[in-house]
Write a protein that holds these residues in place. Structure first.
Motif, PDB file in Angstrom:
ATOM      1  N   VAL A  22      21.172   7.084  29.245  1.00 29.96           N
ATOM      2  CA  VAL A  22      20.210   6.531  28.163  1.00 29.96           C
ATOM      3  C   VAL A  22      20.482   6.508  26.993  1.00 29.96           C
ATOM      4  O   VAL A  22      20.366   7.746  26.611  1.00 29.96           O
ATOM      5  N   GLY A  23      20.678   5.205  26.513  1.00 34.15           N
ATOM      6  CA  GLY A  23      20.782   5.154  24.980  1.00 34.15           C
ATOM      7  C   GLY A  23      19.539   5.546  24.322  1.00 34.15           C
ATOM      8  O   GLY A  23      18.170   5.777  24.489  1.00 34.15           O
ATOM      9  N   MET A  24      19.510   5.960  22.593  1.00 33.55           N
ATOM     10  CA  MET A  24      18.264   5.750  21.617  1.00 33.55           C
ATOM     11  C   MET A  24      18.357   4.849  21.189  1.00 33.55           C
ATOM     12  O   MET A  24      17.600   4.749  19.889  1.00 33.55           O
ATOM     13  N   ALA A  63      22.972  10.679  21.669  1.00 34.09           N
ATOM     14  CA  ALA A  63      21.545  10.898  20.640  1.00 34.09           C
ATOM     15  C   ALA A  63      22.784  11.476  19.124  1.00 34.09           C
ATOM     16  O   ALA A  63      23.526  12.224  19.195  1.00 34.09           O
ATOM     17  N   LYS A  64      22.059  11.134  18.393  1.00 35.25           N
ATOM     18  CA  LYS A  64      23.177  11.816  16.390  1.00 35.25           C
ATOM     19  C   LYS A  64      21.742  12.385  16.105  1.00 35.25           C
ATOM     20  O   LYS A  64      21.060  11.643  16.057  1.00 35.25           O
ATOM     21  N   TYR A 101      24.805  15.678  22.568  1.00 39.01           N
ATOM     22  CA  TYR A 101      24.370  15.855  21.112  1.00 39.01           C
ATOM     23  C   TYR A 101      25.401  15.315  19.902  1.00 39.01           C
ATOM     24  O   TYR A 101      26.729  16.089  20.138  1.00 39.01           O
ATOM     25  N   ASP A 102      25.800  14.746  18.997  1.00 42.74           N
ATOM     26  CA  ASP A 102      26.115  14.859  17.932  1.00 42.74           C
ATOM     27  C   ASP A 102      25.022  15.622  16.601  1.00 42.74           C
ATOM     28  O   ASP A 102      24.627  14.251  15.723  1.00 42.74           O
ATOM     29  N   GLY A 103      25.531  16.262  16.528  1.00 42.41           N
ATOM     30  CA  GLY A 103      24.601  17.318  15.158  1.00 42.41           C
ATOM     31  C   GLY A 103      24.643  18.930  15.509  1.00 42.41           C
ATOM     32  O   GLY A 103      25.006  19.308  16.431  1.00 42.41           O
ATOM     33  N   VAL A 104      23.252  18.842  15.019  1.00 44.61           N
ATOM     34  CA  VAL A 104      23.349  20.720  14.854  1.00 44.61           C
ATOM     35  C   VAL A 104      21.550  20.783  15.081  1.00 44.61           C
ATOM     36  O   VAL A 104      21.340  21.827  16.060  1.00 44.61           O
ATOM     37  N   VAL A 105      20.628  19.857  14.624  1.00 42.86           N
ATOM     38  CA  VAL A 105      19.665  20.829  14.758  1.00 42.86           C
ATOM     39  C   VAL A 105      19.325  19.900  16.110  1.00 42.86           C
ATOM     40  O   VAL A 105      19.109  18.533  15.157  1.00 42.86           O
ATOM     41  N   LEU A 106      18.426  20.327  17.293  1.00 33.45           N
ATOM     42  CA  LEU A 106      18.398  19.737  18.204  1.00 33.45           C
ATOM     43  C   LEU A 106      16.792  19.113  17.775  1.00 33.45           C
ATOM     44  O   LEU A 106      16.261  19.492  17.428  1.00 33.45           O
TER      45      LEU A 106
END
Length: 216
Positions: free
Chosen positions: A98-100, A10-11, A58-63
């Motif tokens: 699994v993709g989002m 996910a991102k 994950y590609d991001g900061v806020v989970l």
């Protein structure tokens, strides 16, 4: 519970960074809310699976919500094949990706993996020619590196890579990835009670379903 790790790729759902093909029919902010809902549906499905471990690639900061007890693995640089390859190399046991982009996916769509985790691989084809899920009993990133991603032959190339390696590959149900507004309408109709469907209905302009022929 089975000895299977489930990984959600996910991102972070930021305006202008996710579901950009839903604009301009939806605003960038609206597209981000729809993407966030799709991710929430995916997380709920993964939480319902009898997995021994859950990971967020994950590609991001806020989970995202619902992942407090997930292990977090941040995506490396490079193309998607490199990022997925690095993830599989980091795993030490049977792993299900699994993709989002398939919020209509349910635990039943993935049941075959948990019914037969001793099979070498399980492959979930996507209607656009890609794949929405991939299971490897013995994770090996080399099986993904070099596969051209986001093309109409991605799934075929990936499946051939698995079979050419001599793996016994089972097939999961085919699902539609949400890329376009038409895709979103179809998926919302398939899963009308999902968070995704509610978000899409809230964000889509009232003229959208009449101009595109309605949800199919």
């Amino acid at each position: 519970m089975t000895d299977v790790t489930v990984v959600v790729v996910a991102k972070e759902c930021l305006p202008g960074k996710v579901k950009t093909r839903l604009t301009p029919a939806l605003t960038p902010e609206g597209a981000a809310r729809v993407a966030s809902a799709a991710l929430a549906d995916t997380i709920a499905t993964v939480r319902a699976l009898p997995a021994s471990r859950r990971v967020l690639l994950y590609d991001g900061v806020v989970l995202p919500e619902g992942t407090d007890d997930f292990d977090v693995l941040h995506q490396v640089g490079g193309g998607l094949d490199e990022r997925l390859g690095a993830m599989f190399d980091a795993m030490t046991g049977p792993t299900l990706l699994v993709g989002m982009d398939t919020p209509q996916a349910t635990p039943e769509h993935l049941a075959r993996v948990f019914d037969d985790p001793d099979r070498d691989a399980w492959f979930g084809p996507a209607d656009d020619g890609g794949f929405w899920s991939l299971y490897l009993r013995e994770p090996d990133g080399a099986l993904l590196r070099g596969v051209p991603m986001s093309q109409d032959d991605t799934g075929a190339v990936q499946l051939a890579r698995l079979t050419d390696a001599g793996l016994s590959v089972g097939t999961l149900p085919g699902l539609l990835d949400v890329d376009t507004v038409a895709d979103a309408e179809r998926v919302a109709a398939l899963a009308p009670d999902s968070r995704f469907a509610a978000a899409f209905r809230a964000e889509a302009p009232t003229t959208l379903t009449t101009t595109t022929g309605g949800a199919r």
